[in-house]
Write a protein that holds these residues in place. Structure first.
Motif, PDB file in Angstrom:
ATOM      1  N   ALA A 191       0.827  -1.209   0.000  1.00 19.71           N
ATOM      2  CA  ALA A 191       0.000   0.000   0.000  1.00 19.71           C
ATOM      3  C   ALA A 191       0.860   1.257   0.000  1.00 19.71           C
ATOM      4  CB  ALA A 191      -0.934   0.001   1.206  1.00 19.71           C
ATOM      5  N   SER A 192       1.996   1.212   0.684  1.00 24.91           N
ATOM      6  CA  SER A 192       2.861   2.380   0.742  1.00 24.91           C
ATOM      7  C   SER A 192       3.823   2.466  -0.436  1.00 24.91           C
ATOM      8  CB  SER A 192       3.671   2.364   2.046  1.00 24.91           C
ATOM      9  OG  SER A 192       4.472   1.182   2.115  1.00 24.91           O
ATOM     10  N   ALA A 193       3.827   1.459  -1.302  1.00 24.05           N
ATOM     11  CA  ALA A 193       4.755   1.437  -2.437  1.00 24.05           C
ATOM     12  C   ALA A 193       4.166   2.181  -3.631  1.00 24.05           C
ATOM     13  CB  ALA A 193       5.068  -0.004  -2.819  1.00 24.05           C
ATOM     14  N   LEU A 194       5.036   2.548  -4.545  1.00 20.31           N
ATOM     15  CA  LEU A 194       4.610   3.178  -5.790  1.00 20.31           C
ATOM     16  C   LEU A 194       4.260   2.092  -6.803  1.00 20.31           C
ATOM     17  CD1 LEU A 194       4.330   5.959  -7.260  1.00 20.31           C
ATOM     18  CD2 LEU A 194       6.616   5.539  -8.185  1.00 20.31           C
ATOM     19  N   GLN A 195       3.139   2.259  -7.472  1.00 25.08           N
ATOM     20  CA  GLN A 195       2.717   1.312  -8.505  1.00 25.08           C
ATOM     21  C   GLN A 195       3.314   1.763  -9.843  1.00 25.08           C
ATOM     22  OE1 GLN A 195      -1.590   1.234  -8.321  1.00 25.08           O
ATOM     23  NE2 GLN A 195      -1.551   1.202  -6.074  1.00 25.08           N
ATOM     24  N   ILE A 196       4.157   0.918 -10.430  1.00 22.79           N
ATOM     25  CA  ILE A 196       4.856   1.258 -11.667  1.00 22.79           C
ATOM     26  C   ILE A 196       4.453   0.304 -12.781  1.00 22.79           C
ATOM     27  CG2 ILE A 196       7.116   1.440 -12.789  1.00 22.79           C
ATOM     28  CD1 ILE A 196       8.328   2.296 -10.237  1.00 22.79           C
ATOM     29  N   THR A 197       4.120   0.873 -13.920  1.00 22.04           N
ATOM     30  CA  THR A 197       3.814   0.082 -15.108  1.00 22.04           C
ATOM     31  C   THR A 197       4.678   0.564 -16.254  1.00 22.04           C
ATOM     32  OG1 THR A 197       1.500  -0.200 -14.406  1.00 22.04           O
ATOM     33  CG2 THR A 197       2.016  -0.654 -16.718  1.00 22.04           C
ATOM     34  N   LEU A 198       5.342  -0.373 -16.929  1.00 20.06           N
ATOM     35  CA  LEU A 198       6.178  -0.075 -18.085  1.00 20.06           C
ATOM     36  C   LEU A 198       5.696  -0.921 -19.250  1.00 20.06           C
ATOM     37  CD1 LEU A 198       9.683  -0.270 -16.330  1.00 20.06           C
ATOM     38  CD2 LEU A 198       8.194   1.726 -16.567  1.00 20.06           C
ATOM     39  N   ALA A 199       5.604  -0.324 -20.424  1.00 20.03           N
ATOM     40  CA  ALA A 199       5.112  -1.058 -21.591  1.00 20.03           C
ATOM     41  C   ALA A 199       5.825  -0.592 -22.848  1.00 20.03           C
ATOM     42  CB  ALA A 199       3.598  -0.888 -21.752  1.00 20.03           C
TER      43      ALA A 199
END
Length: 274
Positions: free
Chosen positions: A129-137
């Protein structure tokens, strides 16, 4: 973790990711907890972009991932659970299309989503919950190594840095033992590997033209100098035991000899021979 809700239990990575398991495992060990990943492919009407999404807490790893992604020209989405709570999941970007059911990566996940992923692991929910959500495509559909190369560059072991050069290769001086007045700091240009005086001799100060005082001779080594005191340098003064205690009264102490008394007179260590 053997499975997540909505995923097949005890199932190995998809065959299209067989060649990417090493970089995915390395990324996870580095701190990028990958939630989902897919390889780029085209099969009939099915088109798919290489993509990964997951969680990162370490700021340094976040910077490396974003930098590598920007340099490679990847699509990037950064979210946290507050984005989902206040602004909704967002649009994300489509990574699979053509089979009648589009797949979207990069949408923000709220606390309800995280609890659904780990329903019996509240400590895991607290961690992500405290982490950053990262998406790479990858920006293009179809097979591509662009994403995997950027991911490996950001999460793989860093190349060892060369040892700094501290000794001038021409004259041998260092930042503690300079070769001449005006040459301060030893090697400052790591690419050149020489001190400022060897690179440009004009930086050496000619005290005979830059000082109004008379030339004096160092009490220890005999070198000429023009500043106050009896020694040409701190090194000579220290080597000579800070000078003769019966020094002439009209001889002014050098700047190096002026050292404030900081010992407490009641401190027994102040008179200790050790």
């Amino acid at each position: 973790m053997r499975s997540l809700p909505g995923h097949r239990a005890h199932h190995r990575p998809h065959p299209t990711l067989t060649d990417r398991t090493a970089v995915l495992a390395t990324a996870n060990r580095a701190g990028f907890l990958i939630l989902a990943a897919q390889a780029g492919l085209t099969h009939g009407t099915l088109q798919q972009r290489a993509a990964v999404q997951g969680f990162v807490s370490e700021p340094a790893l976040i910077r490396r991932l974003v930098d590598a992604a920007e340099q490679a020209g990847l699509d990037i989405a950064l979210n946290d659970w507050l984005d989902a709570e206040y602004d909704g999941p967002g649009t994300g970007f489509t990574v699979t299309t053509g089979d009648g059911h589009d797949v979207i990566f990069g949408q923000a996940l709220g606390l309800a989503d995280l609890k659904a992923m780990w329903p019996k692991l509240p400590h895991a929910v607290d961690g992500v919950a405290s982490a950053l959500q990262i998406t790479l495509a990858d920006p293009q559909f179809g097979p591509s190594a662009l994403l995997w190369g950027a991911l490996a560059a950001a999460t793989g072991p860093a190349a060892p840095s060369p040892a700094p050069k501290i000794m001038c290769w021409e004259c041998g001086c260092t930042f503690q033992s300079n070769c001449a007045d005006g040459c301060i700091g030893g090697v400052q240009d790591q690419d050149d590997g020489r001190c400022p005086a060897c690179i440009d001799p004009s930086v050496v100060i000619d005290w005979s033209t830059n000082c109004d005082g008379e030339e004096k001779e160092c009490r220890l080594c005999g070198a000429p100098f023009f500043h106050a005191g009896a020694y040409c340098s701190l090194g000579c003064e220290a080597a000579d035991g800070y000078g003769d205690q019966n020094e002439d009264e009209d001889e002014q102490p050098s700047p190096a000899a002026a050292r404030p008394h900081v010992s407490d007179p009641d401190d027994p260590w102040a008179t200790s021979p050790f």
